[in-house]
Motif scaffolding. Structure first.
Motif: not given
Length: 104
Positions: A50-51, A55-56, A61-62, A72-75
């Protein structure tokens, strides 16, 4: 040589006013002018799995959108911005992305 993963997300502004692009969790804000776009690039040191911060599932990205801004949430472990041709827009301020270091 960098052995992790890289993800890219194009963000464009087809509106008539500037659009603020907030990059989290770093809190950086970049302004995208009308008819312009940029690419958010994030890296994960792990070649699989996982990144970090996702969260999902395994999402790099989210994205949250509001009328005058995009968040932009860069995970990944780091991020940087480029144009569609891959040219860096703003230098990375937090010690550098390992994937951008010479010989990485």
């Amino acid at each position: 040589m960098f052995t992790g993963r890289t993800a890219r997300l194009a963000v464009g502004n087809d509106g008539g006013e500037p659009l603020d692009l907030a990059l989290e969790p770093w809190g950086d804000v970049h302004r995208i002018l009308p008819d312009e776009s940029c690419v958010v690039v994030t890296h994960s040191a792990a070649a699989d799995g996982p990144w970090p911060g996702a969260g999902l599932g395994d999402e790099p990205f989210h994205v949250d959108h509001r009328p005058d801004s995009v968040t932009v949430w860069a995970n990944g472990h780091c991020f940087h911005l480029s144009d569609r041709q891959g040219n860096e827009i703003e230098p990375y301020l937090y010690g550098g992305c390992p994937a951008q270091k010479p010989g990485a």
